[in-house]
Design a protein around this motif. Structure first.
Motif, PDB file in Angstrom:
ATOM      1  N   THR A 214     -23.854 -48.890 -23.081  1.00 17.26           N
ATOM      2  CA  THR A 214     -24.165 -50.303 -22.443  1.00 17.26           C
ATOM      3  C   THR A 214     -24.221 -51.518 -23.314  1.00 17.26           C
ATOM      4  O   THR A 214     -23.437 -52.720 -23.137  1.00 17.26           O
TER       5      THR A 214
ATOM      6  N   THR B 256     -25.765 -57.104 -15.271  1.00 14.34           N
ATOM      7  CA  THR B 256     -26.012 -55.416 -15.302  1.00 14.34           C
ATOM      8  C   THR B 256     -27.343 -54.946 -14.944  1.00 14.34           C
ATOM      9  O   THR B 256     -27.374 -53.795 -14.454  1.00 14.34           O
TER      10      THR B 256
ATOM     11  N   LEU C 297     -30.216 -49.093 -19.598  1.00 16.32           N
ATOM     12  CA  LEU C 297     -29.701 -49.629 -20.914  1.00 16.32           C
ATOM     13  C   LEU C 297     -29.717 -48.451 -21.856  1.00 16.32           C
ATOM     14  O   LEU C 297     -30.505 -47.634 -22.066  1.00 16.32           O
TER      15      LEU C 297
END
Length: 74
Positions: free
Chosen positions: A36, A27, A32
């Motif tokens: 997440t 990802t 972040l």
């Protein structure tokens, strides 16, 4: 805690960490946030659960035994 339980706990933690890091690498770290990280943690936990308790389709398939043929007269 017995040695076996310690080894299993280490195994579960290692599986979680490897799955989490693999997802994090995939990802990326640009966006972040807690959501997440929570999603990655849930995915890693699911990977651990599937290793500890595999689904029934993961077990080898054993075909049903064929029915015996009817006896013949003779």
């Amino acid at each position: 805690m017995t040695d076996h339980l310690k080894a299993q706990a280490i195994r579960v933690a290692r599986l979680f960490a490897v799955a989490f890091v693999a997802q994090l690498v995939t990802t990326g770290t640009a966006n972040l946030g807690w959501k997440t990280l929570a999603a990655l943690g849930i995915g890693a936990a699911e990977a651990v659960v599937r290793q500890v308790w595999p689904t029934t389709s993961a077990t080898p398939f054993t075909p049903a035994k064929p029915a015996a043929s009817p006896p013949t007269g003779g």
